[in-house]
Design a protein around this motif. Structure first.
Motif, short mmCIF file in Angstrom:
data_model
loop_
_atom_site.label_atom_id
_atom_site.label_comp_id
_atom_site.label_asym_id
_atom_site.label_seq_id
_atom_site.Cartn_x
_atom_site.Cartn_y
_atom_site.Cartn_z
N SER A 132 -18.58 15.99 -2.51
CA SER A 132 -17.62 14.97 -2.89
C SER A 132 -16.22 15.42 -2.84
N LEU A 133 -15.71 16.53 -3.13
CA LEU A 133 -14.49 17.18 -2.93
C LEU A 133 -14.04 17.52 -1.41
N THR A 134 -14.83 17.68 -0.83
CA THR A 134 -14.61 17.83 0.70
C THR A 134 -14.38 16.64 1.20
N ILE A 135 -15.03 15.41 0.88
CA ILE A 135 -15.02 13.92 1.40
C ILE A 135 -13.35 13.50 0.93
N VAL A 136 -13.13 14.08 -0.33
CA VAL A 136 -11.83 13.47 -1.04
C VAL A 136 -10.79 13.72 -0.13
N VAL A 137 -10.86 15.39 0.39
CA VAL A 137 -9.91 16.15 1.04
C VAL A 137 -9.66 15.34 2.45
N ILE A 138 -10.96 15.10 2.95
CA ILE A 138 -10.90 14.23 4.47
C ILE A 138 -10.13 12.99 4.18
N ILE A 139 -10.68 12.27 3.15
CA ILE A 139 -9.94 10.81 3.03
C ILE A 139 -8.32 10.97 2.73
N LEU A 140 -8.03 11.95 2.13
CA LEU A 140 -6.59 12.22 1.99
C LEU A 140 -5.70 12.56 3.35
N LEU A 141 -6.27 13.32 3.90
CA LEU A 141 -5.72 13.95 5.22
C LEU A 141 -5.81 12.80 6.33
N ARG A 142 -6.68 12.15 6.52
CA ARG A 142 -6.76 10.98 7.50
C ARG A 142 -6.19 9.79 7.14
N TRP A 143 -6.44 9.46 5.85
CA TRP A 143 -6.20 7.85 5.45
C TRP A 143 -5.39 7.98 4.06
N GLY A 144 -4.70 8.97 4.14
CA GLY A 144 -3.79 9.19 3.07
C GLY A 144 -2.52 8.11 2.87
N GLN A 145 -2.26 7.40 3.96
CA GLN A 145 -1.40 6.36 3.83
C GLN A 145 -1.89 5.07 3.96
N LEU A 146 -3.29 5.06 4.05
CA LEU A 146 -3.62 3.56 4.25
C LEU A 146 -3.46 2.81 3.04
N PRO A 147 -2.94 1.45 3.16
CA PRO A 147 -2.76 0.62 1.78
C PRO A 147 -4.04 0.24 1.34
N LEU A 148 -4.15 0.00 0.05
CA LEU A 148 -5.23 -0.47 -0.53
C LEU A 148 -5.02 -1.59 -1.67
N GLN A 149 -5.61 -2.46 -1.68
CA GLN A 149 -5.60 -3.56 -2.93
C GLN A 149 -6.97 -4.07 -3.13
N GLY A 150 -6.98 -4.52 -4.48
CA GLY A 150 -8.56 -4.60 -5.08
C GLY A 150 -8.59 -6.28 -5.12
N LYS A 151 -9.59 -6.92 -5.62
CA LYS A 151 -9.65 -8.21 -5.64
C LYS A 151 -8.94 -8.95 -6.75
N ILE A 152 -8.50 -8.09 -7.70
CA ILE A 152 -7.70 -8.55 -8.82
C ILE A 152 -6.25 -7.42 -9.03
N PRO A 153 -5.67 -7.48 -8.06
CA PRO A 153 -4.48 -6.57 -8.09
C PRO A 153 -3.60 -6.72 -9.28
N VAL A 154 -3.26 -5.58 -10.00
CA VAL A 154 -2.24 -5.52 -11.10
C VAL A 154 -1.29 -4.38 -10.87
N SER A 155 -0.35 -4.57 -11.76
CA SER A 155 0.83 -3.75 -11.62
C SER A 155 0.30 -2.11 -11.56
N THR A 156 1.26 -1.30 -11.25
CA THR A 156 0.87 0.25 -11.31
C THR A 156 0.34 0.65 -12.73
N TRP A 157 1.25 0.19 -13.97
CA TRP A 157 0.96 0.62 -15.14
C TRP A 157 -0.06 0.09 -15.87
N VAL A 158 -0.44 -1.25 -15.52
CA VAL A 158 -1.54 -2.00 -15.97
C VAL A 158 -2.66 -1.33 -15.77
N PHE A 159 -2.68 -0.88 -13.96
CA PHE A 159 -3.87 -0.15 -13.62
C PHE A 159 -4.23 1.19 -14.21
N VAL A 160 -3.14 1.93 -14.39
CA VAL A 160 -3.11 3.32 -15.25
C VAL A 160 -3.88 2.91 -16.59
N ALA A 161 -3.31 1.85 -17.29
CA ALA A 161 -3.75 1.43 -18.80
C ALA A 161 -5.40 1.28 -18.40
#
Length: 412
Positions: free
Chosen positions: A28-57
């Protein structure tokens, strides 16, 4: 004391389970590292996007569990007793507790959140019939285990209710009523919102209230609390120690987090609001870890200064713990009932409540009798993860795409 289910196992079975969860963590941790190295700048958005602080909550609320409130005070003495538990000698009890709950664990949740946000919409692995059923078995099992944890810790926090025994029908009544309330609240969406806000708000009120109470005690002030916080650096200095299981009790925790991971990933992925992969990673590791650090440090101040928590404080902690259980069960029951079409619309409210309350109470009893273990649920999740990786690899091979282009194609 807090229950330690894994510690009651022995022999080759434990060795195999330790190996399994260790391999799961490393992969799991190895895959996390791979994701960050190869797709760290990839933009992500969910089906119900919310603001950053609402997401954190939402993120923090979704990760709350009754053990967060009720475990630390029962576990600090265990980690501090090096004569019987010398494997914890590399760090102080506060750092050990934080290591079992914070930071690195949330990297696993980041992995599942990333998957459900970026890959599952195109891959549809969790729509395969056998995967869908296994996933819902995991949800139902974890749901019942949450109720079991409440029951297992009531005798420590409310000993007067049991008298001379560790068992009390009053404890059964508390857990039973909690399950009934959770099943009822899952019948309407408005209760989910109320519980989410309440559990997060009550947690921070409890943290501030207990911290203030501790610093009002003779000989204790804010400086003592500030001096407690640096003890957490022991965790980061020994971060590698927490990758593989320290012992079978640590393995129990790791299996528990794997059991939670798919559900948290599914839930939080919907609310990701136009952020890059690296940003999502940082939010998921930093903010929950800060909250946990502040809470655990307050409880450690109670432990090291021998502050009595009997009476009102224990009652307050149990009350907040029950709200956490309600919040968890409400969301999980709604999730698996929708997935399996065991809904109010299909059965009507009375039959729906009877069905799910009976299921939850039965499974909670089986956890208490140790006919079911959370390690088995976590092992199923690890197995699902390996199967998903194989499925993804075969999908990529059929598409004959270079590895760097796989994710971008799935996103499109």
């Amino acid at each position: 004391m807090a229950t330690q289910p894994a510690a009651q196992c022995s022999g080759a079975w434990v060795t195999d389970m330790l190996t399994l969860v260790g391999v799961g963590m490393i992969c799991s941790l190895t895959i996390v590292v791979i994701i960050l190295l190869r797709w760290g700048q990839l933009p992500l958005q969910g089906k119900i996007p919310v603001s950053t602080w609402v997401f954190v909550a939402i993120l923090f609320t979704s990760g709350l569990d009754v053990g967060l409130i009720m475990f630390p005070l029962t576990e600090f003495p265990v980690y501090d007793n090096l004569e019987e538990n010398g494997e914890y000698a590399f760090a102080n009890p506060l750092a050990i507790e934080f290591g079992f709950w914070g930071f690195m664990i949330w990297a696993i949740y980041f992995l599942t959140c990333f998957y459900f946000c970026a890959l599952e919409p195109k891959l549809q692995f969790f729509q395969i019939t056998w995967v869908k059923w296994l996933n819902n078995i995991v949800i139902i099992g974890t749901c019942a285990f949450t109720a079991h944890l409440l029951f297992a810790n009531l005798s420590w926090y409310l000993p007067a209710l049991a008298g001379d025994n560790d068992f009390s029908y009053i404890y059964l009544a508390i857990v039973g009523l909690t399950i009934l309330a959770a099943v009822y609240s899952s019948t309407e969406l408005k209760f989910v919102k109320i519980l989410s806000i309440s559990s997060g708000g009550l947690f921070f009120i409890l943290t501030i209230s207990l911290g203030t109470y501790a610093m009002m005690q003779p000989g204790i002030d804010a400086g003592d609390y500030l001096n407690t916080l640096p003890l957490l650096t022991d965790y980061f200095a020994h971060l590698h120690e927490f990758v593989l299981p320290i012992n079978d009790y640590h393995a129990f925790y790791l299996f528990w987090w794997f059991a939670w991971s798919i559900m948290i990933g599914q839930f939080t992925a919907r609310f990701v609001g136009n952020m890059r992969t690296i940003t999502l990673f940082l939010h998921m590791l930093i903010w929950p870890s800060i909250s946990l650090a502040l809470w655990f440090s307050v409880l450690y101040l109670f432990y090291t200064n021998g502050i009595d928590t009997s009476g009102a404080i224990n009652l307050a902690m149990v009350a907040v713990g029950i709200v956490f259980v309600l919040n968890s069960l409400d969301s999980l029951i709604r999730l698996y009932s929708d997935n399996l079409n065991l809904t109010v619309a299909r059965y009507g409210k009375p039959r729906y409540i009877l069905l799910h309350a009976t299921l939850m109470m039965s499974l909670t009893t089986l956890f208490g009798l140790q006919f079911i273990r959370i390690q088995w649920v976590g092992a199923i999740v690890i197995g699902i993860g390996f199967c998903c990786a194989i499925y993804l690899a075969k999908s990529d091979k059929r598409a004959q795409l270079p590895a760097a282009d796989v994710l971008m194609k799935l996103k499109r």
